[in-house]
Design an enzyme around this catalytic site. Sequence first.
Site, PDB file in Angstrom:
ATOM      1  N   LYS A 213       0.810  -1.216   0.000  1.00 51.89           N
ATOM      2  CA  LYS A 213       0.000   0.000   0.000  1.00 51.89           C
ATOM      3  C   LYS A 213       0.853   1.280   0.000  1.00 51.89           C
ATOM      4  O   LYS A 213       2.060   1.237   0.206  1.00 51.89           O
ATOM      5  CB  LYS A 213      -0.950  -0.020   1.194  1.00 51.89           C
ATOM      6  CG  LYS A 213      -1.801  -1.281   1.256  1.00 51.89           C
ATOM      7  CD  LYS A 213      -2.540  -1.552  -0.058  1.00 51.89           C
ATOM      8  CE  LYS A 213      -3.521  -2.701   0.011  1.00 51.89           C
ATOM      9  NZ  LYS A 213      -2.880  -4.018   0.142  1.00 51.89           N
TER      10      LYS A 213
HETATM   11  C1  LIG Z   1      -9.023  -3.003  -2.114  1.00 54.41           C
HETATM   12  C2  LIG Z   1      -8.508  -3.693  -0.886  1.00 54.41           C
HETATM   13  N1  LIG Z   1      -9.327  -3.879   0.161  1.00 54.41           N
HETATM   14  C3  LIG Z   1      -8.909  -4.469   1.284  1.00 54.41           C
HETATM   15  C4  LIG Z   1      -7.609  -4.913   1.415  1.00 54.41           C
HETATM   16  C5  LIG Z   1      -7.236  -5.652   2.657  1.00 54.41           C
HETATM   17  O1  LIG Z   1      -6.231  -5.060   3.374  1.00 54.41           O
HETATM   18  P1  LIG Z   1      -5.259  -5.938   4.324  1.00 54.41           P
HETATM   19  O2  LIG Z   1      -4.326  -6.661   3.453  1.00 54.41           O
HETATM   20  O3  LIG Z   1      -4.612  -4.876   5.163  1.00 54.41           O
HETATM   21  O4  LIG Z   1      -6.123  -6.813   5.131  1.00 54.41           O
HETATM   22  C6  LIG Z   1      -6.715  -4.727   0.358  1.00 54.41           C
HETATM   23  C7  LIG Z   1      -5.286  -5.112   0.421  1.00 54.41           C
HETATM   24  O5  LIG Z   1      -4.816  -6.134   0.579  1.00 54.41           O
HETATM   25  C8  LIG Z   1      -7.183  -4.121  -0.833  1.00 54.41           C
HETATM   26  O6  LIG Z   1      -6.381  -3.952  -1.884  1.00 54.41           O
END
Ligand SMILES: Cc1ncc(COP(=O)(O)O)c(C=O)c1O
EC number: 2.6.1.109
Length: 440
Positions: A213
Amino acid sequence: MTVSAATHEHANRLAIEGGEPVRTKPLPWELPGAHWIGEEELELVSRVVRAQSPFRFYGPDLQHMVDTLEKEWCAAFGHKHALGVSSGTAALTIAMSALDIGPGDEVLVPGYLWVSCVAAVVRAGAIPKLVDVDDCFTLDPADVERKIGPNTRAALMVHMSGAPGRVADVARICRGRGIALIEDCAQTAGASQNGKAVGTFGDIGIFSFQLNKNMTSGDGGMVVTERDDLFRRIVALHDLGYPRNEKGRLDTSDETCQLWGVGARMSELTGAMCLAQMRKLPQITGNMRSSKWRIRDALADLPGLGFRTVPDPSGDTGPFLLMTLKDEATARRFVDALRAEGIAGPSGSLACLAMREWGMHWYSNIPSLVNKRSDSRNGFPWTHPSNAFGQSYSYAAGALPHCDDLHARGALLTIASTLTPEDEADIIAAVRKVARVVLA
Ligand SMILES: Cc1ncc(COP(=O)(O)O)c(C=O)c1O
């Protein structure tokens, strides 16, 4: 043929056909925030370690890293409330429960998303309903309008690949039809549209600080809202289901807030990393945005190469250049030829891809969705009597025509936050070289 003509021809011949590649050095890793991890992160994390106080709510010498992060986040982006959590996936689950979503409800989700988006809906006991995407690769407002039905409680607008799409239109439709709007800003920390930060258009916004990210603490997330009532529930839900008192201890006495928590608190160590990273976010996203738009503008005249629509480029965070080709075979050939020209990252990175290779970002590539899998023996939530309305819903390829088309003939380039002018020039040269042959 003269020697120089032969050399010229060799340089012009595509590397995939035996010519000389534009570059041989790998591009930098995509991972936007990771390049910037340094002394500032070390200093703040060390303060937490030295204070022996890694828990945010109490401890011998609390450093208030998560508190400070939340305050600075609100000040930077204009949110009323922000809460650090353990991941974007947890943040989505918390958002669903904060909005009281469960069996009998459906949530509109786009076909270009991430598996966590549907996981949150299904884990809440609700049914995801697919909505097509438009040329922004995000929820198509017209299809949102069409798909809202008697069971629709919320729409999840996923700001994919660094930039928001037609979010103001979707927000207006949701308000008018009396459904909630959740913004998934996991891929767009620092993004805005017409000066308004992502996460402020809907009822709840979520962010992720996972490694890929715009800023990262390895894992981590944020939930934002402008509504006091929702924030109270969000705080309880992210913890153990109850609010805490001023000493940081659980308060079970308030009968209006006794819920089931998900145990997704942010630790002070994560808070320290996030705080250092968020202070660098404008520079990280500024670099990616400038590189991306320099590259995109330099390729704008190429016939046969299309780009994702970005309604407000000044609010784009820039980590991805999304492109469209005339058909699937061309997209495949274009990407293979670019990789052969050296448009690739170090081993393990995903710098240049055909959209067909882009895994669980496309609804039809998520096996647990397509096959309506359950985590429990009784098939919940698909089999829940209140969810009978969703039995006819299909999640297999073919459900969303425009989305399927972009999936088939799309390609992406990741834009690292540390591209040099030479890297940018090589990307431009390689795309132009490949386009002359592959898009002719
Ligand atoms: C669009 C989107 N939503 C949710 C997530 C979930 O985030 P995390 O990996 O921090 O759980 C991600 C990334 O992995 C994502 O790209």
